[in-house]
Design an enzyme around this catalytic site. Structure first.
Site, PDB file in Angstrom:
ATOM      1  N   SER A  12       0.841  -1.197   0.000  1.00  0.00           N
ATOM      2  CA  SER A  12       0.000   0.000   0.000  1.00  0.00           C
ATOM      3  C   SER A  12       0.877   1.247   0.000  1.00  0.00           C
ATOM      4  O   SER A  12       2.100   1.166   0.130  1.00  0.00           O
ATOM      5  CB  SER A  12      -0.926   0.027   1.225  1.00  0.00           C
ATOM      6  OG  SER A  12      -0.174   0.118   2.425  1.00  0.00           O
ATOM      7  N   SER A 139      11.797  10.105   7.223  1.00  0.00           N
ATOM      8  CA  SER A 139      10.659  10.994   7.460  1.00  0.00           C
ATOM      9  C   SER A 139      11.208  12.350   7.873  1.00  0.00           C
ATOM     10  O   SER A 139      12.332  12.438   8.387  1.00  0.00           O
ATOM     11  CB  SER A 139       9.776  10.442   8.586  1.00  0.00           C
ATOM     12  OG  SER A 139       8.815  11.402   9.002  1.00  0.00           O
ATOM     13  N   TYR A 152       8.765   6.714  16.917  1.00  0.00           N
ATOM     14  CA  TYR A 152       8.805   6.812  15.458  1.00  0.00           C
ATOM     15  C   TYR A 152       9.909   7.774  15.020  1.00  0.00           C
ATOM     16  O   TYR A 152      10.735   7.451  14.159  1.00  0.00           O
ATOM     17  CB  TYR A 152       7.452   7.283  14.937  1.00  0.00           C
ATOM     18  CG  TYR A 152       7.374   7.491  13.455  1.00  0.00           C
ATOM     19  CD1 TYR A 152       7.289   6.405  12.579  1.00  0.00           C
ATOM     20  CD2 TYR A 152       7.382   8.770  12.904  1.00  0.00           C
ATOM     21  CE1 TYR A 152       7.217   6.589  11.207  1.00  0.00           C
ATOM     22  CE2 TYR A 152       7.313   8.967  11.536  1.00  0.00           C
ATOM     23  CZ  TYR A 152       7.230   7.877  10.694  1.00  0.00           C
ATOM     24  OH  TYR A 152       7.156   8.082   9.335  1.00  0.00           O
ATOM     25  N   LYS A 156      13.505   7.026  12.919  1.00  0.00           N
ATOM     26  CA  LYS A 156      13.844   7.690  11.664  1.00  0.00           C
ATOM     27  C   LYS A 156      15.158   8.477  11.781  1.00  0.00           C
ATOM     28  O   LYS A 156      15.933   8.543  10.824  1.00  0.00           O
ATOM     29  CB  LYS A 156      12.696   8.599  11.228  1.00  0.00           C
ATOM     30  CG  LYS A 156      11.387   7.852  10.957  1.00  0.00           C
ATOM     31  CD  LYS A 156      11.543   6.796   9.873  1.00  0.00           C
ATOM     32  CE  LYS A 156      10.230   6.138   9.511  1.00  0.00           C
ATOM     33  NZ  LYS A 156      10.356   5.164   8.412  1.00  0.00           N
ATOM     34  N   THR A 187      -1.373   8.367   2.803  1.00  0.00           N
ATOM     35  CA  THR A 187      -1.305   6.909   2.898  1.00  0.00           C
ATOM     36  C   THR A 187      -2.070   6.473   4.145  1.00  0.00           C
ATOM     37  O   THR A 187      -2.654   7.292   4.843  1.00  0.00           O
ATOM     38  CB  THR A 187       0.160   6.428   3.012  1.00  0.00           C
ATOM     39  OG1 THR A 187       0.673   6.821   4.300  1.00  0.00           O
ATOM     40  CG2 THR A 187       1.024   7.028   1.917  1.00  0.00           C
TER      41      THR A 187
END
Length: 262
Positions: A12, A139, A152, A156, A187
């Site tokens: 995806s 990111s 997160y 990154k 997304t």
């Protein structure tokens, strides 16, 4: 001979759209994700879109024990890998207090240790074959701290440290690295993000929903990979924060406290 491209997180979002782009260029694709059915759908789309061949390798990247075996299997599919795109990742929507150590470890396992393990497995094979390219999705949260993204953002940030070092060490052996740095791209990453208690967030954040389309992002990403660029920023006006952090770190820190994280 068609180029061979392995994409993780291919079922995806950015991974799927990049698979479509590489398919249109006649590449042979290896697609990895956790859901076999969705991967097979993407594989059919890619074959119809021009891919010369497609292999599906479902795998849960939180299982670190099988990473080396997965990488060897991917390499054997078409007798090598020209472009490795480590794109898979998982996000969160929890404060530092609400982020359990188990959640932090899970995010680090998928976002950092999995691409590191894959790269370490594939790199010697690429070197023996005469070179190759590695792309990894980071990111803008890997450039500065962001509310509700402590683990997160950490994962990154860590990707930059590892893959920039890899590039510095092996650039003279025909290994190139592209850091893919998305801002807000439309997304399902917020839908699948971990919320308090480890459950899925289950909804698309307005900022994410209004982001750049995955299709437009993929065109820019694949073009940057083709040009072997060191880094590609993908998004809209939010990308200015990367430059503000670079030039005015204090201002960036103040702005981060005012960002709507959802």
């Amino acid at each position: 001979m068609a180029e061979k491209v392995w994409i993780t997180g291919a079922s995806s979002g950015i991974g799927r759209s990049c698979a479509h782009e590489f398919a249109a260029q006649g590449c042979a694709l290896i697609l990895t994700g956790t859901n076999r059915s969705r991967l097979e759908t993407v594989a059919d789309e890619c074959l119809r879109g021009g891919a010369c061949d497609v292999a599906v390798l479902p795998y849960d990247l939180s299982d670190s024990d099988g990473i080396a075996g997965l990488s060897e299997q991917a390499w054997r599919q078409f007798g090598g890998i020209d472009i490795l795109f480590c794109n898979a990742g998982i996000s969160q929507r929890t404060t530092v207090e609400d982020t359990s150590m188990d959640m932090a470890r899970q995010i680090m396992e998928v976002n950092f240790f999995a691409p590191v393990g894959i790269a370490k497995s594939v790199l010697p094979l690429m070197l023996e074959a005469g070179g190759g390219q590695i792309a990894v999705t980071t990111s803008i949260c890997g450039r500065f701290g962001f509310p509700l993204r402590c683990a997160y953002s950490s994962s990154k940030h860590a990707l930059y440290g590892f893959f920039e070092t890899l590039q510095a060490e092996y650039h003279d052996r025909n290994i190139s690295v592209t850091m893919v740095c998305p801002g807000r791209v439309s997304t399902d990453i917020s839908v699948n993000a971990l919320d308090k208690g480890g459950v899925k967030h289950g909804k698309n954040d307005p900022g994410q929903a209004g982001g750049l389309s995955a299709e437009r992002a993929a065109k820019k990403i694949v073009r940057a990979i083709r040009k072997r660029r060191r880094e590609v920023l993908v998004g809209r006006k939010e990308l200015i924060m990367v430059y503000i952090k670079r030039l005015f770190p204090g201002l960036c820190a103040r702005m981060a406290t005012r960002i709507k994280p959802l």
